[in-house]
Design a protein around this motif. Structure first.
Motif, PDB file in Angstrom:
ATOM      1  N   TYR A   1      -9.771  -9.667  -0.533  1.00 53.44           N
ATOM      2  CA  TYR A   1     -10.873  -9.566  -1.440  1.00 53.44           C
ATOM      3  C   TYR A   1     -11.519 -11.065  -2.246  1.00 53.44           C
ATOM      4  O   TYR A   1     -12.547 -10.796  -2.042  1.00 53.44           O
ATOM      5  CB  TYR A   1      -9.813  -9.138  -2.804  1.00 53.44           C
ATOM      6  CG  TYR A   1     -10.451  -8.968  -4.115  1.00 53.44           C
ATOM      7  CD1 TYR A   1     -10.770  -7.584  -4.167  1.00 53.44           C
ATOM      8  CD2 TYR A   1     -10.167  -9.758  -4.819  1.00 53.44           C
ATOM      9  CE1 TYR A   1     -11.634  -7.634  -5.748  1.00 53.44           C
ATOM     10  CE2 TYR A   1     -11.254 -10.006  -6.357  1.00 53.44           C
ATOM     11  CZ  TYR A   1     -11.395  -8.559  -6.583  1.00 53.44           C
ATOM     12  OH  TYR A   1     -11.943  -8.230  -8.013  1.00 53.44           O
TER      13      TYR A   1
ATOM     14  N   SER B   1      -8.233  -3.630  -3.634  1.00 51.64           N
ATOM     15  CA  SER B   1      -9.419  -3.282  -4.782  1.00 51.64           C
ATOM     16  C   SER B   1      -8.260  -3.513  -5.874  1.00 51.64           C
ATOM     17  O   SER B   1      -7.993  -4.393  -7.248  1.00 51.64           O
ATOM     18  CB  SER B   1      -9.934  -1.493  -4.931  1.00 51.64           C
ATOM     19  OG  SER B   1     -11.085  -2.022  -4.977  1.00 51.64           O
ATOM     20  N   ARG B   2      -6.807  -2.816  -5.763  1.00 48.00           N
ATOM     21  CA  ARG B   2      -5.777  -2.977  -6.826  1.00 48.00           C
ATOM     22  C   ARG B   2      -4.916  -4.245  -6.533  1.00 48.00           C
ATOM     23  O   ARG B   2      -5.162  -4.891  -7.487  1.00 48.00           O
ATOM     24  CB  ARG B   2      -4.893  -2.512  -6.288  1.00 48.00           C
ATOM     25  CG  ARG B   2      -3.478  -2.574  -7.194  1.00 48.00           C
ATOM     26  CD  ARG B   2      -1.784  -1.560  -6.934  1.00 48.00           C
ATOM     27  NE  ARG B   2      -1.537  -0.508  -5.486  1.00 48.00           N
ATOM     28  CZ  ARG B   2      -1.154  -1.681  -4.362  1.00 48.00           C
ATOM     29  NH1 ARG B   2      -0.133  -2.447  -5.140  1.00 48.00           N
ATOM     30  NH2 ARG B   2      -0.769  -1.001  -3.476  1.00 48.00           N
TER      31      ARG B   2
ATOM     32  N   CYS C   1       1.092  -1.252  -0.279  1.00 47.90           N
ATOM     33  CA  CYS C   1       0.630  -0.219   0.189  1.00 47.90           C
ATOM     34  C   CYS C   1       1.137   0.925  -0.482  1.00 47.90           C
ATOM     35  O   CYS C   1       1.568   1.384   0.556  1.00 47.90           O
ATOM     36  CB  CYS C   1      -1.228   0.234   2.014  1.00 47.90           C
ATOM     37  SG  CYS C   1      -2.190   1.268   1.202  1.00 47.90           S
TER      38      CYS C   1
ATOM     39  N   LEU D   1      -9.260   0.753   1.066  1.00 48.34           N
ATOM     40  CA  LEU D   1      -9.724   0.192  -0.316  1.00 48.34           C
ATOM     41  C   LEU D   1      -9.770   0.174  -1.625  1.00 48.34           C
ATOM     42  O   LEU D   1      -9.469  -0.869  -1.555  1.00 48.34           O
ATOM     43  CB  LEU D   1     -11.308   0.112  -0.140  1.00 48.34           C
ATOM     44  CG  LEU D   1     -12.319   0.260   1.474  1.00 48.34           C
ATOM     45  CD1 LEU D   1     -13.857   1.117   1.103  1.00 48.34           C
ATOM     46  CD2 LEU D   1     -12.464  -0.839   1.240  1.00 48.34           C
ATOM     47  N   SER D   2      -8.509   0.983  -1.350  1.00 53.15           N
ATOM     48  CA  SER D   2      -8.155   1.321  -2.354  1.00 53.15           C
ATOM     49  C   SER D   2      -6.915  -0.169  -3.296  1.00 53.15           C
ATOM     50  O   SER D   2      -7.071  -0.657  -4.182  1.00 53.15           O
ATOM     51  CB  SER D   2      -7.298   2.162  -3.284  1.00 53.15           C
ATOM     52  OG  SER D   2      -8.566   3.754  -3.250  1.00 53.15           O
ATOM     53  N   PHE D   3      -6.168   0.140  -1.941  1.00 53.76           N
ATOM     54  CA  PHE D   3      -5.322  -1.323  -1.497  1.00 53.76           C
ATOM     55  C   PHE D   3      -6.438  -2.405  -2.283  1.00 53.76           C
ATOM     56  O   PHE D   3      -5.378  -2.865  -2.929  1.00 53.76           O
ATOM     57  CB  PHE D   3      -4.271  -0.920  -0.727  1.00 53.76           C
ATOM     58  CG  PHE D   3      -3.751  -2.000  -0.549  1.00 53.76           C
ATOM     59  CD1 PHE D   3      -2.874  -2.222  -1.544  1.00 53.76           C
ATOM     60  CD2 PHE D   3      -2.948  -2.901   0.782  1.00 53.76           C
ATOM     61  CE1 PHE D   3      -1.594  -3.035  -0.945  1.00 53.76           C
ATOM     62  CE2 PHE D   3      -2.032  -4.261   1.077  1.00 53.76           C
ATOM     63  CZ  PHE D   3      -1.500  -4.564  -0.152  1.00 53.76           C
TER      64      PHE D   3
ATOM     65  N   GLU E   1      -2.255   5.999  -0.219  1.00 52.96           N
ATOM     66  CA  GLU E   1      -3.655   4.707  -0.742  1.00 52.96           C
ATOM     67  C   GLU E   1      -4.528   4.954   0.668  1.00 52.96           C
ATOM     68  O   GLU E   1      -4.241   4.227   1.304  1.00 52.96           O
ATOM     69  CB  GLU E   1      -2.981   3.563  -1.349  1.00 52.96           C
ATOM     70  CG  GLU E   1      -3.633   2.827  -2.284  1.00 52.96           C
ATOM     71  CD  GLU E   1      -3.060   1.760  -2.587  1.00 52.96           C
ATOM     72  OE1 GLU E   1      -3.171   0.943  -4.349  1.00 52.96           O
ATOM     73  OE2 GLU E   1      -2.185   1.637  -2.689  1.00 52.96           O
TER      74      GLU E   1
ATOM     75  N   ARG F   1     -10.962   3.996   3.735  1.00 51.76           N
ATOM     76  CA  ARG F   1     -11.370   5.054   3.225  1.00 51.76           C
ATOM     77  C   ARG F   1     -10.685   6.217   3.254  1.00 51.76           C
ATOM     78  O   ARG F   1     -10.431   6.358   2.178  1.00 51.76           O
ATOM     79  CB  ARG F   1     -12.846   5.021   2.464  1.00 51.76           C
ATOM     80  CG  ARG F   1     -14.158   4.858   2.055  1.00 51.76           C
ATOM     81  CD  ARG F   1     -14.783   4.980   2.215  1.00 51.76           C
ATOM     82  NE  ARG F   1     -15.967   4.164   0.946  1.00 51.76           N
ATOM     83  CZ  ARG F   1     -16.681   2.626   2.128  1.00 51.76           C
ATOM     84  NH1 ARG F   1     -16.726   2.977   3.405  1.00 51.76           N
ATOM     85  NH2 ARG F   1     -17.686   2.753   1.822  1.00 51.76           N
TER      86      ARG F   1
END
Length: 186
Positions: free
Chosen positions: A152, A120-121, A77, A116-118, A113, A106
């Motif tokens: 995930y 998702s990536r 991240c 949640l973005s991490f 980052e 978030r």
């Protein structure tokens, strides 16, 4: 498809661990890796072999005979201005920001980052692997990336990230395909 994720060997003692740590393996990491070679080297038979771009992951993959291809999507991240600092240092400087980061998936108070973005990536990387149903992939990466992949795959709530421990040279396998992953232990 079977994706086997291996946590890179140790680069530093836990209390000296830093956000965005790009250090190579330490002496204890090298020793543990040498002991793990007989058990983990057979995974080199996978059709695709990857690693995160960090020195520790690359070194782990090379010693295991994987000749892994570095994948930017498997990096840790992005911790923004906290990169290079320990959790203790950041907590002493920015206690409210650390609290926000730990409680709101978030939030990205570090300027990097969000959790949640991490997740998702990492999930996007899983979902775009180019193999048939019976294909095998091995990837050496940091524990944080494996934690994100597990969440995930299981569609677990983001706060479960903080309750998941992955030790150096741990092995986790995911079986499935785009959006339909199962955790496989054993």
């Amino acid at each position: 498809m079977l994706v086997t994720l291996i946590a890179a060997a140790r680069t530093s003692p836990l209390l000296e661990s830093r956000f965005g740590d790009d250090r190579p393996l330490d002496a204890a990491g090298w020793q543990a890796l040498e002991r793990a070679v007989p058990a983990l080297a057979p995974l080199a038979a996978a059709e695709l072999r990857y690693c995160s771009p960090t020195p520790g992951s690359r070194q782990t993959g090379e010693v295991l005979g994987y000749a892994p291809l570095a994948q930017p999507a498997l990096r840790e991240c992005d911790m923004g201005r906290w990169s290079g600092l320990t959790l203790a240092e950041v907590t002493a400087r920015e206690p409210a920001a650390v609290d926000a980061w730990l409680t709101d998936p978030r939030a990205a108070p570090h300027g990097g980052e969000a959790l949640l973005s991490f997740i998702s990536r990492v999930g996007g990387w899983l979902d775009t692997r180019p193999l048939a149903d019976d294909g095998r992939i091995v990837a050496v990466t940091e524990a944080s990336v494996i934690r994100a992949a597990m969440l995930y795959a299981l569609k677990a709530p983001p706060h479960a990230y903080w309750r998941t421990e992955i030790y150096p040279l741990s092995v986790v396998s995911l079986h499935g395909a785009r959006g339909q992953w199962n955790l496989r232990l054993g």
